[in-house]
Design a protein around this motif. Structure first.
Motif, short mmCIF file in Angstrom:
data_model
loop_
_atom_site.label_atom_id
_atom_site.label_comp_id
_atom_site.label_asym_id
_atom_site.label_seq_id
_atom_site.Cartn_x
_atom_site.Cartn_y
_atom_site.Cartn_z
N GLU A 199 44.62 44.37 52.84
CA GLU A 199 43.41 44.32 52.03
C GLU A 199 43.46 43.17 51.03
N LEU A 200 42.30 42.68 50.64
CA LEU A 200 42.21 41.68 49.58
C LEU A 200 41.45 42.33 48.43
N VAL A 201 42.19 42.61 47.36
CA VAL A 201 41.61 43.36 46.25
C VAL A 201 41.52 42.48 45.02
N ALA A 202 40.41 42.56 44.32
CA ALA A 202 40.24 41.80 43.09
C ALA A 202 40.38 42.72 41.89
N LEU A 203 41.19 42.31 40.92
CA LEU A 203 41.22 42.99 39.63
C LEU A 203 40.30 42.20 38.72
N LEU A 204 39.19 42.80 38.38
CA LEU A 204 38.16 42.08 37.64
C LEU A 204 38.00 42.69 36.26
N GLY A 205 37.99 41.84 35.26
CA GLY A 205 37.77 42.34 33.91
C GLY A 205 37.80 41.21 32.91
N PRO A 206 37.35 41.48 31.69
CA PRO A 206 37.41 40.45 30.65
C PRO A 206 38.85 40.25 30.20
N SER A 207 39.09 39.23 29.40
CA SER A 207 40.45 39.03 28.93
C SER A 207 40.84 40.20 28.03
N GLU A 240 43.12 35.22 58.43
CA GLU A 240 44.06 34.75 59.43
C GLU A 240 45.41 35.43 59.29
N MET A 241 45.90 35.49 58.05
CA MET A 241 47.28 35.93 57.85
C MET A 241 47.39 37.43 57.61
N GLY A 242 46.36 38.00 57.02
CA GLY A 242 46.34 39.44 56.83
C GLY A 242 47.38 40.00 55.89
N ILE A 243 47.83 39.18 54.93
CA ILE A 243 48.79 39.69 53.94
C ILE A 243 48.04 40.50 52.89
N THR A 244 48.60 41.66 52.56
CA THR A 244 48.04 42.46 51.48
C THR A 244 47.99 41.61 50.21
N SER A 245 46.82 41.44 49.64
CA SER A 245 46.70 40.51 48.51
C SER A 245 45.94 41.14 47.37
N VAL A 246 46.41 40.81 46.15
CA VAL A 246 45.72 41.25 44.95
C VAL A 246 45.50 40.01 44.10
N PHE A 247 44.29 39.78 43.66
CA PHE A 247 44.08 38.67 42.75
C PHE A 247 43.34 39.11 41.51
N VAL A 248 43.65 38.39 40.43
CA VAL A 248 43.09 38.71 39.13
C VAL A 248 42.01 37.68 38.83
N THR A 249 40.89 38.12 38.33
CA THR A 249 39.86 37.17 37.94
C THR A 249 38.98 37.77 36.86
N HIS A 250 38.36 36.87 36.08
CA HIS A 250 37.37 37.35 35.12
C HIS A 250 35.98 36.94 35.57
N ASP A 251 35.94 36.31 36.75
CA ASP A 251 34.69 35.76 37.26
C ASP A 251 34.11 36.73 38.29
N GLN A 252 33.03 37.41 37.93
CA GLN A 252 32.49 38.44 38.80
C GLN A 252 32.03 37.88 40.13
N GLU A 253 31.50 36.65 40.11
CA GLU A 253 31.03 36.04 41.34
C GLU A 253 32.20 35.87 42.32
N GLU A 254 33.31 35.42 41.75
CA GLU A 254 34.51 35.21 42.55
C GLU A 254 34.97 36.53 43.18
N ALA A 255 35.01 37.56 42.36
CA ALA A 255 35.47 38.86 42.84
C ALA A 255 34.55 39.39 43.93
N LEU A 256 33.24 39.29 43.70
CA LEU A 256 32.28 39.84 44.66
C LEU A 256 32.31 39.08 45.97
#
Lengths: 304, 377
Positions: B29-37, B185-201
């Motif tokens: 899965e590719l999961v986004a952690l989204l929130g303000p600083s 392509e690679m299918g690695i379980t990924s988590v990314f952090v962002t404060h940018d809602q557009e990026e997360a969505l």
């Protein structure tokens, strides 16, 4: 349009000062009048000549007053040779040790938060703020015959004061801050993200230090080592107290210079002094060369 | 590789950075952690990587306890916000580092390392820069080197801390799309952090919205955008009008002035109405209803926005593309088509109530309009 045109000239003014302008080119807002500029430059130059350049010239002039032959003889004299050897040996022991201590101190101050951190930072500066004579006295009080550890040392037949160990200890004490002072701000500024990256990639602590941290700090470290070395060889006060002035045995070059000077042996005194001055000049040249050669890399890794 | 985060809490002094975080990231899965600083998202990421320790709770990789393992044994690929490339090493050596530091027995032979590094650099399309130093690269190129370096150790989990934060808008968009493809392509379980809602969505399979050390909502981009479960999520994801109002006998009234906006079932008392700017329609004025005044119209690229004052309250409206653009000062009728009501003075966990718009053509006959001009200037 008018706004654009004025913006253009404002931007170009920096690059093309010779461009014909409708009004006489004004000097930069922070610039001074030529007379003041000249006066300031003159004062600075005069000061440098009188207080730095002239003494240096005087040292070499005095040293060579009796001709090359006398100069070389003065340096080849056994006591002078012993002093040179002792100075180099002391520096060869003290500088690497301070290099290690300095890295350790800078590491723990820059990387960790702990109580007493500001106290430690202040303590590192202690050798700079305390008179070198007192630094020497401390060791006499600790390790001297009637000192705190004196009886125990005598029992085990260990001679520290009035011998090489004492001189090395005093030198280490006096030159400790150079490496640490140089590295602390550097390491604080660089942070530890790269070390974290190395850690996550599987590097051990030692690998991280050797391949990531050390290359990051190498220029700062080299500065610190150069300065530390210059001071280690030139230190007088602290060493004078613990050395005991045994000619040919416990006199370093600065002490030897003083002895010769007190004996009114001016040529010999200045000959040794000139050698010390030369070492200092070599150090400074090395520093300047490094700065020039690696200017880009230095700029990339730090603001100096 | 699944990641199970169970009851993670973390305090920095008196400040609670994370409070009882529970989250499951599925394999691939590719999961986004989204929130303000300050919402704790980076702290959570660093705890997964082992760069930070949790005060309580556990993290399981594939059902196996991970918190007691040293970060170097977790096989986690981490991309730092500022890349943390080794500045004194070439791109090649940066990528090869993770392989070169392996103990002698597990270290691949030199030729194999070289081959793998070049393959990775090809993957991130930077093979031709292998001999450069990081400071000779652009921001986007550095980002890709950092990614190649993280992938070199064949990580089980890929963690990215604000991966596009330091890039300019155009590069960011390109890289985002590229990373999406790479992940598929690679299918690695990924988590990314962002404060940018557009990026997360745009990028994530699932979005975890965080605020003040807590998870506000977890869901697919569509779910969190369309049906936010809290006011915070509503405000954080996309533009929204936040209107203080109260509900009386099935009617939603503006708090200031009492002008009716629509209906609501199953609630009475003060509430906050959230309305997306594109869920408001501007219609020709209707004399039975109070008129709204267009205060400002501005075009931002393809989108035309208008600020409309209605009963003393400013609403932001996004006008439909190709529709008529009203003039400034024009009188219109404001029609709220969709919205969500969050009761105030109640348990924050209480679910929101849907806002019921007036039937098209005007208010329902039962609605008492009252002095609807109150508050109008």
């Amino acid at each position: 349009m008018a706004v654009e045109a004025s913006l253009d000239t404002a931007q170009d003014a920096g690059r093309l000062p010779a461009r014909p302008a409708p009004r006489p080119p004004a000097r930069p807002a922070t610039g001074e009048r030529p007379a003041i500029r000249l006066a300031l430059t003159g004062i600075a130059l005069a000061f440098l000549v009188v207080f730095l350049f002239l003494p240096l010239v005087a040292v070499f002039a005095q040293a060579l007053a009796g001709g090359w032959q006398t100069y070389l003889e003065a340096l080849q004299e056994p006591d002078a040779q012993a002093a040179i050897r002792l100075t180099l040996l002391t520096a060869a022991i003290a500088v690497p040790l301070n290099c290690v201590f300095g890295i350790c101190a800078a590491w723990c101050i820059a990387r960790f938060e702990f109580t007493g951190k500001s106290l430690l930072t202040t303590l590192i500066d202690l050798p700079f703020s305390v008179s070198p004579v007192i630094s020497g006295m401390v060791y006499v009080l600790l390790f001297g015959l009637h000192g705190l550890l004196g009886p125990w040392l005598r029992e085990h037949d260990i001679q520290i004061v009035f011998a090489l160990p004492g001189i090395v200890l005093a030198t280490i004490f006096v030159t400790f801050p150079f490496v640490a002072r140089e590295l602390i701000p550097l390491m604080q500024e660089q942070g530890s993200e790269e070390e974290e990256a190395a850690l996550v990639m599987g590097a051990s602590g030692w690998q991280t230090f050797l391949w990531v941290t050390l290359p990051k700090i190498r220029w700062g470290l080299l500065y610190g080592v150069l300065l530390c070395n210059a001071r280690a060889m030139g230190e007088f006060g602290a060493v004078a107290v613990v050395s005991g002035h045994i000619r040919g045995e416990t006199t370093t070059m600065p002490l030897h210079v003083e002895i010769l000077y007190n004996e009114y042996n001016m040529v010999a005194a200045f000959a040794v002094a000139s050698l010390l001055a030369l070492l200092a000049l070599v150090t400074l040249t090395a520093k300047a060369l490094l700065e020039w050669r690696y200017a880009d890399e230095l700029a990339a890794t730090r603001r100096h | 590789m699944t990641i199970d985060i169970q009851g993670i809490s973390k305090r920095f002094g008196t400040y609670a950075a994370l409070q009882d975080i529970n989250l499951r990231v599925g394999a691939g899965e590719l999961v986004a952690l989204l929130g303000p600083s300050g919402s704790g998202k980076t702290t959570l990421l660093r705890i997964i990587a082992g760069l930070e320790t949790a005060d309580s709770g556990t993290v399981l990789f594939e059902g196996e306890e991970t918190l007691n393992r040293h970060p170097r044994d977790r096989r986690v690929g981490f991309v730092f916000q500022h890349y943390a490339l080794f500045r004194h090493m070439t791109v090649f050596n940066n990528v090869a580092f993770g392989l070169q530091v392996r103990p002698r027995g597990q270290r691949p032979p030199k030729a194999e390392i070289a081959e793998r590094v070049h393959r990775l650099l090809k993957l991130v399309q930077l093979d031709w820069l292998a001999d450069r130093y990081p400071n000779q690269l652009s921001g986007g190129q550095r980002q890709r080197v950092a990614l190649a370096r993280a992938l070199a150790i064949e990580p089980r989990v890929l963690l990215l801390d604000e991966p596009f934060g330091a890039l300019d808008a155009k590069v960011r968009k390109e890289l985002r799309r590229w990373l999406r493809h790479l992940h598929e392509e690679m299918g690695i379980t990924s988590v990314f952090v962002t404060h940018d809602q557009e990026e997360a969505l745009e990028l994530a399979d699932r979005v975890v919205v965080m605020s003040q050390g807590r998870i506000e909502q977890v869901g697919t981009p569509g779910t969190v955008y369309r049906t936010p479960s809290t006011g915070f999520v509503y405000e954080f994801l996309g533009d929204v009008n936040r209107v203080e109002c109260r509900v009386e006998s099935g009617q939603v009234l503006l708090e200031a002035g009492g002008t009716p906006l629509g209906g609501a079932a199953d609630h009475a008392g003060p509430a906050i109405l959230y309305v997306r700017p594109h869920d408001i329609e501007l219609l020709p004025p209707d004399e039975r209803l109070g008129a709204a005044t267009v205060r400002l119209v501005h075009e931002v690229g393809p989108v035309t926005r208008a600020e409309v004052e209605y009963a003393g309250t400013l609403f932001e409206v996004v006008l439909p593309e190709g529709g008529r653009v009203p003039a400034q000062g024009e009188l219109v009728r404001l029609s709220i088509r969709r919205g969500m009501l969050f009761p105030r003075e109640r348990d924050p966990g209480e679910p929101p109530r849907p806002f019921l718009p007036f039937r098209s053509g005007g208010p329902t006959p039962a609605v008492n309009l009252g002095p609807h001009t109150a508050g109008m200037g």
